[in-house]
Design an enzyme around this catalytic site. Structure first.
Site, PDB file in Angstrom:
ATOM      1  N   ASP A 138       0.860  -1.084  -0.018  1.00 23.01           N
ATOM      2  CA  ASP A 138      -0.020  -0.030  -0.061  1.00 23.01           C
ATOM      3  C   ASP A 138       0.816   1.273   0.098  1.00 23.01           C
ATOM      4  OD1 ASP A 138      -1.974  -1.960   0.275  1.00 23.01           O
ATOM      5  OD2 ASP A 138      -2.719  -1.303   2.043  1.00 23.01           O
ATOM      6  N   ASP A 224      -2.389   5.922  -3.016  1.00 21.25           N
ATOM      7  CA  ASP A 224      -1.930   4.604  -2.487  1.00 21.25           C
ATOM      8  C   ASP A 224      -1.115   3.929  -3.520  1.00 21.25           C
ATOM      9  OD1 ASP A 224      -3.096   5.629  -0.021  1.00 21.25           O
ATOM     10  OD2 ASP A 224      -4.296   3.692   0.054  1.00 21.25           O
ATOM     11  N   HIS A 275      -7.678   0.082  -4.019  1.00 25.49           N
ATOM     12  CA  HIS A 275      -6.430  -0.988  -4.339  1.00 25.49           C
ATOM     13  C   HIS A 275      -6.883  -1.710  -5.670  1.00 25.49           C
ATOM     14  CE1 HIS A 275      -4.750  -0.053  -0.219  1.00 25.49           C
ATOM     15  NE2 HIS A 275      -4.774   1.097  -1.102  1.00 25.49           N
ATOM     16  N   ASP A 277      -5.374  -4.395  -6.877  1.00 30.35           N
ATOM     17  CA  ASP A 277      -4.822  -5.916  -6.966  1.00 30.35           C
ATOM     18  C   ASP A 277      -6.109  -6.815  -6.696  1.00 30.35           C
ATOM     19  OD1 ASP A 277      -4.594  -4.708  -4.432  1.00 30.35           O
ATOM     20  OD2 ASP A 277      -2.271  -5.426  -4.201  1.00 30.35           O
ATOM     21  N   ARG A 294     -16.626  -6.618 -11.461  1.00 37.04           N
ATOM     22  CA  ARG A 294     -16.024  -5.121 -11.801  1.00 37.04           C
ATOM     23  C   ARG A 294     -15.292  -5.188 -13.009  1.00 37.04           C
ATOM     24  NH1 ARG A 294     -12.370  -5.239  -5.926  1.00 37.04           N
ATOM     25  NH2 ARG A 294     -14.318  -5.360  -4.522  1.00 37.04           N
ATOM     26  N   SER A 330     -12.209  -5.314   3.817  1.00 38.21           N
ATOM     27  CA  SER A 330     -11.863  -5.498   2.321  1.00 38.21           C
ATOM     28  C   SER A 330     -13.133  -6.418   2.027  1.00 38.21           C
ATOM     29  CB  SER A 330     -10.611  -6.177   1.959  1.00 38.21           C
ATOM     30  OG  SER A 330      -9.744  -5.502   2.687  1.00 38.21           O
ATOM     31  N   SER A 331     -13.410  -6.549   0.626  1.00 39.48           N
ATOM     32  CA  SER A 331     -14.335  -7.461   0.015  1.00 39.48           C
ATOM     33  C   SER A 331     -14.014  -9.119  -0.038  1.00 39.48           C
ATOM     34  CB  SER A 331     -14.783  -6.806  -1.352  1.00 39.48           C
ATOM     35  OG  SER A 331     -13.926  -7.311  -2.225  1.00 39.48           O
ATOM     36  N   CYS A 383      -0.932  -7.924  -1.263  1.00 37.32           N
ATOM     37  CA  CYS A 383      -0.840  -6.611  -0.386  1.00 37.32           C
ATOM     38  C   CYS A 383       0.268  -6.694   0.631  1.00 37.32           C
ATOM     39  CB  CYS A 383      -2.168  -6.560   0.274  1.00 37.32           C
ATOM     40  SG  CYS A 383      -3.728  -6.307  -0.813  1.00 37.32           S
TER      41      CYS A 383
END
Length: 407
Positions: A138, A224, A275, A277, A294, A330-331, A383
């Site tokens: 990040d 970021d 982000h 990734d 997405r 996060s998802s 990450c």
């Protein structure tokens, strides 16, 4: 373009930069450094920083972040240091990743100690504590022989570069070919944020999804490092909640004179983008893992298709959004946050069997490690790492591309 302006000034969403003007004369590719050298996300890995959960705290509520307990949004989010049990569980998995990388001949380094429970106070803001050093991706990124420290977008992460500073000095002092750039720190004052963003209903977000305006205004340079993906000469930057258009402009103005081409990319169906990734993951030349929820903005896929890249949707994650760790912000798509050791070797989270099968079908040697306890800290395998050195040089993977530079 003059980026100065009053609070609320909005730049137009950046298009993927393609046009009828050729790139100006490329400067010579710099001599490879023996200490720092990484041009993409997949070349054979030689040296890697793996994060640490030591002294981690819960991310506080602030204008750029409103953490909530999953499935219990009415319950106040915890504050202060994480429990020692949570730290130990994450550290065990991070150590497992480090051991796997060492078994593949990779030199592994770890961040230095840092007191994340300490408050931060500047002339523009104060916040009760910091966050963690689990996700170096990040904060830090390697662009060839140059190390770039990101501005960051949240107050609790303002000083998150500090656990890596001793390592950066070591790399910088070891080889005069190593470049080191710290991006300009934004104020993170109240006026930098659009706090009403958090109260918009999903219907309003859907109406505004093509404007790509999120919780950070466009006046200051904000990005970021994890919103950036490297594909040799070409760099992708996602406009998101953590990277604004001024941040993309800064990266273009910094990197284009060095022979890179910087492309802004957008994923309009992601209402909380943060982000790249977990959305668009290059794993070898010509192959990108894509998120079926997405898709790229219409027209932005042309750059890849014209240059014979394959975009492959990943399978549904094993864990759904409601089954993720309760403190994870996060998802479920942390599932696709894979780490490439080389163009033929990839690390996938231990429980993500459907993704492991897909990667094997795509002719990868698949390595697995447990990583679910790291999810609480906002990331997975990609990450939690920062690649300092990969064996390779800058290549042009998009020969059929006209590019319009910013300057």
């Amino acid at each position: 373009m003059d980026l100065a302006g009053v609070h609320g000034t909005s730049l137009e969403p950046l298009p993927l930069q393609m046009g009828d003007r050729a790139m100006p004369h490329d400067p010579a590719t710099p001599q490879d450094s023996l200490a720092v050298n990484s041009w993409n996300e997949w070349d054979p890995l030689e040296e890697m920083i793996v994060g640490s959960a030591d002294n981690a705290s819960f991310e506080p509520t602030e204008p750029g972040s409103r953490p909530a307990i999953r499935n219990r949004p009415e319950t106040p989010f915890p504050t202060g240091p994480k429990s020692q049990e949570a730290v130990d569980l994450a550290n065990e998995e991070l150590a497992g990743l480090a051991d796997l990388l060492r078994s593949q001949g990779v030199t592994v380094r770890r961040p230095g100690p840092h007191d994340f429970s300490a408050p931060v106070r500047t002339p523009d803001f104060e916040v009760e504590n910091q966050y963690c050093a689990v996700c170096p991706r990040d904060v830090m990124i390697t662009m060839g022989n140059e190390i770039i420290e990101a501005t960051m977008s949240r107050r609790a992460r303002y000083f998150e570069y500090q656990p890596y500073r001793k390592l950066v000095y070591e790399y910088w002092n070891s080889d005069p070919r190593v470049g080191w750039t710290t991006a300009p720190k934004p104020s993170m004052a109240d006026g930098m944020y659009r706090e009403e963003f958090w109260d918009w209903p999903l219907e309003k977000r859907h109406e505004r999804m093509h404007s790509f305006e999120f919780c950070v205004h466009q006046d200051e340079v904000v990005f970021d490092a994890a919103d950036i993906s490297r594909l040799g000469r070409d760099i992708l930057v996602q406009e998101s909640m953590t990277t604004n258009r001024a941040g993309v402009h800064w990266l273009k103005r910094h990197l284009e004179p060095r022979g890179f081409r910087v492309h802004a990319v957008h994923f309009p169906l992601d209402f909380f983008p943060s982000h790249i990734d977990c959305t668009f993951v290059p794993v070898r030349p010509g192959l990108i893992l894509t998120n079926p929820d997405r898709p790229l903005r219409e027209g932005e896929e042309a750059m890849f298709l014209r240059n014979d890249w394959e975009l492959v949707d990943v399978p549904e994650p094993v864990l759904g959004n409601h089954e993720m760790p309760q403190y994870c912000q996060s998802s479920k798509w942390l599932s696709m946050n894979v780490l490439s050791i080389s163009p033929t070797k990839v690390v996938v989270e231990e429980q993500e069997k459907p993704l492991q099968d897909l990667m094997a079908k795509l002719d990868f040697e698949v390595f697995t490690v447990p990583f679910r306890n790291v999810f609480e800290y906002g990331g997975s395998l990609h990450c939690a790492t920062w690649d300092v050195r990969r064996r390779g040089t800058r290549e042009d993977y998009f020969p059929d591309l006209d590019y319009r530079p910013l300057v």
